[in-house]
Design a protein around this motif. Sequence first.
Motif, mmCIF file in Angstrom:
data_model
loop_
_atom_site.group_PDB
_atom_site.id
_atom_site.type_symbol
_atom_site.label_atom_id
_atom_site.label_comp_id
_atom_site.label_asym_id
_atom_site.label_seq_id
_atom_site.Cartn_x
_atom_site.Cartn_y
_atom_site.Cartn_z
ATOM 1 N N GLU A 33 -16.291 8.656 14.563
ATOM 2 C CA GLU A 33 -17.405 8.574 13.617
ATOM 3 C C GLU A 33 -17.127 7.526 12.553
ATOM 4 O OE1 GLU A 33 -17.921 12.525 12.095
ATOM 5 O OE2 GLU A 33 -18.680 13.298 14.002
ATOM 6 N N GLU A 34 -15.880 7.478 12.071
ATOM 7 C CA GLU A 34 -15.525 6.490 11.050
ATOM 8 C C GLU A 34 -15.593 5.072 11.608
ATOM 9 O OE1 GLU A 34 -11.780 7.708 9.385
ATOM 10 O OE2 GLU A 34 -12.733 9.280 8.176
ATOM 11 N N VAL A 35 -15.166 4.886 12.846
ATOM 12 C CA VAL A 35 -15.268 3.564 13.479
ATOM 13 C C VAL A 35 -16.731 3.173 13.615
ATOM 14 C CG1 VAL A 35 -14.911 2.300 15.645
ATOM 15 C CG2 VAL A 35 -13.051 3.664 14.672
ATOM 16 N N ALA A 36 -17.558 4.094 14.082
ATOM 17 C CA ALA A 36 -18.982 3.809 14.239
ATOM 18 C C ALA A 36 -19.651 3.477 12.903
ATOM 19 C CB ALA A 36 -19.684 4.998 14.899
ATOM 20 N N ALA A 37 -19.151 4.086 11.812
ATOM 21 C CA ALA A 37 -19.710 3.836 10.481
ATOM 22 C C ALA A 37 -19.107 2.586 9.839
ATOM 23 C CB ALA A 37 -19.476 5.053 9.586
ATOM 24 N N GLY A 38 -18.195 1.929 10.542
ATOM 25 C CA GLY A 38 -17.604 0.702 10.015
ATOM 26 C C GLY A 38 -16.498 0.936 9.008
ATOM 27 N N LYS A 39 -15.976 2.130 8.938
ATOM 28 C CA LYS A 39 -14.894 2.434 7.996
ATOM 29 C C LYS A 39 -13.554 2.057 8.640
ATOM 30 C CE LYS A 39 -17.316 6.281 5.819
ATOM 31 N NZ LYS A 39 -17.295 7.719 5.559
ATOM 32 N N LEU A 40 -13.283 0.760 8.667
ATOM 33 C CA LEU A 40 -12.082 0.244 9.316
ATOM 34 C C LEU A 40 -11.217 -0.480 8.306
ATOM 35 C CD1 LEU A 40 -13.847 -1.334 12.406
ATOM 36 C CD2 LEU A 40 -12.703 0.862 12.323
ATOM 37 N N LYS A 41 -9.921 -0.495 8.550
ATOM 38 C CA LYS A 41 -8.972 -1.254 7.743
ATOM 39 C C LYS A 41 -8.052 -1.984 8.705
ATOM 40 C CE LYS A 41 -9.012 1.976 3.927
ATOM 41 N NZ LYS A 41 -8.296 2.903 3.092
ATOM 42 N N PRO A 42 -7.673 -3.195 8.359
ATOM 43 C CA PRO A 42 -6.746 -3.928 9.229
ATOM 44 C C PRO A 42 -5.416 -3.170 9.352
ATOM 45 C CG PRO A 42 -7.740 -5.398 7.611
ATOM 46 C CD PRO A 42 -8.115 -3.990 7.235
ATOM 47 N N ALA A 43 -4.850 -3.178 10.543
ATOM 48 C CA ALA A 43 -3.607 -2.452 10.811
ATOM 49 C C ALA A 43 -2.480 -2.927 9.899
ATOM 50 C CB ALA A 43 -3.213 -2.604 12.273
ATOM 51 N N LYS A 44 -2.430 -4.248 9.616
ATOM 52 C CA LYS A 44 -1.346 -4.750 8.765
ATOM 53 C C LYS A 44 -1.419 -4.144 7.361
ATOM 54 C CE LYS A 44 -3.518 -8.949 7.095
ATOM 55 N NZ LYS A 44 -3.372 -10.368 6.871
ATOM 56 N N ASP A 45 -2.638 -3.898 6.852
ATOM 57 C CA ASP A 45 -2.780 -3.277 5.526
ATOM 58 C C ASP A 45 -2.310 -1.828 5.543
ATOM 59 O OD1 ASP A 45 -3.855 -5.686 4.732
ATOM 60 O OD2 ASP A 45 -5.935 -4.967 4.632
ATOM 61 N N VAL A 46 -2.649 -1.134 6.593
ATOM 62 C CA VAL A 46 -2.243 0.272 6.717
ATOM 63 C C VAL A 46 -0.729 0.364 6.842
ATOM 64 C CG1 VAL A 46 -2.397 2.344 8.163
ATOM 65 C CG2 VAL A 46 -4.449 0.966 7.724
ATOM 66 N N LEU A 47 -0.137 -0.475 7.669
ATOM 67 C CA LEU A 47 1.321 -0.464 7.840
ATOM 68 C C LEU A 47 2.035 -0.816 6.545
ATOM 69 C CD1 LEU A 47 1.650 -2.082 11.384
ATOM 70 C CD2 LEU A 47 2.032 0.310 10.754
ATOM 71 N N LYS A 48 1.478 -1.776 5.812
ATOM 72 C CA LYS A 48 2.075 -2.150 4.522
ATOM 73 C C LYS A 48 2.065 -0.964 3.561
ATOM 74 C CE LYS A 48 1.521 -5.594 0.873
ATOM 75 N NZ LYS A 48 0.720 -6.737 0.413
ATOM 76 N N ARG A 49 0.940 -0.262 3.511
ATOM 77 C CA ARG A 49 0.836 0.908 2.634
ATOM 78 C C ARG A 49 1.808 2.007 3.057
ATOM 79 N NH1 ARG A 49 -4.469 3.885 3.079
ATOM 80 N NH2 ARG A 49 -3.266 5.534 3.968
ATOM 81 N N LEU A 50 1.921 2.254 4.368
ATOM 82 C CA LEU A 50 2.851 3.273 4.861
ATOM 83 C C LEU A 50 4.298 2.911 4.541
ATOM 84 C CD1 LEU A 50 1.273 4.160 8.324
ATOM 85 C CD2 LEU A 50 1.340 5.591 6.273
ATOM 86 N N LYS A 51 4.640 1.657 4.720
ATOM 87 C CA LYS A 51 6.012 1.220 4.433
ATOM 88 C C LYS A 51 6.337 1.389 2.953
ATOM 89 C CE LYS A 51 6.565 -2.052 8.216
ATOM 90 N NZ LYS A 51 6.686 -3.451 8.607
ATOM 91 N N SER A 52 5.371 1.109 2.089
ATOM 92 C CA SER A 52 5.620 1.269 0.650
ATOM 93 C C SER A 52 5.822 2.742 0.301
ATOM 94 C CB SER A 52 4.491 0.660 -0.177
ATOM 95 O OG SER A 52 3.317 1.454 -0.099
ATOM 96 N N LYS A 53 5.128 3.644 0.992
ATOM 97 C CA LYS A 53 5.295 5.076 0.735
ATOM 98 C C LYS A 53 6.663 5.552 1.205
ATOM 99 C CE LYS A 53 0.541 6.452 0.489
ATOM 100 N NZ LYS A 53 -0.394 7.526 0.683
ATOM 101 N N VAL A 54 7.155 5.017 2.298
ATOM 102 C CA VAL A 54 8.464 5.415 2.816
ATOM 103 C C VAL A 54 9.564 4.929 1.876
ATOM 104 C CG1 VAL A 54 10.118 5.032 4.703
ATOM 105 C CG2 VAL A 54 7.727 5.506 5.221
#
Length: 91
Positions: free
Chosen positions: A67-88
Amino acid sequence: MRYSTQVKPISYLKANAAEVLANLAEQREPLVITQNGEAKAVLQDVASYESTQETLALLKILAIGNEEVAAGKLKPAKDVLKRLKSKVVDA
């Protein structure tokens, strides 16, 4: 799986409850209980029930994602990985 072999009347359940529970745990197949010739309930062992609930939860997560993909709620994978790495690193 054929449910037709796993159908018993409620009177059978009342008279053989311990045996029914043992068979459910051993066979891990649901049992359809009838009352007055109509299917009224399904019994299953706890492990199968928990597995079914986990599967449903995963399917719900996938549906929400779709549903989120269909609604256009997408984020580039590199941004998500960057955020995850900062949390770790912060943890």
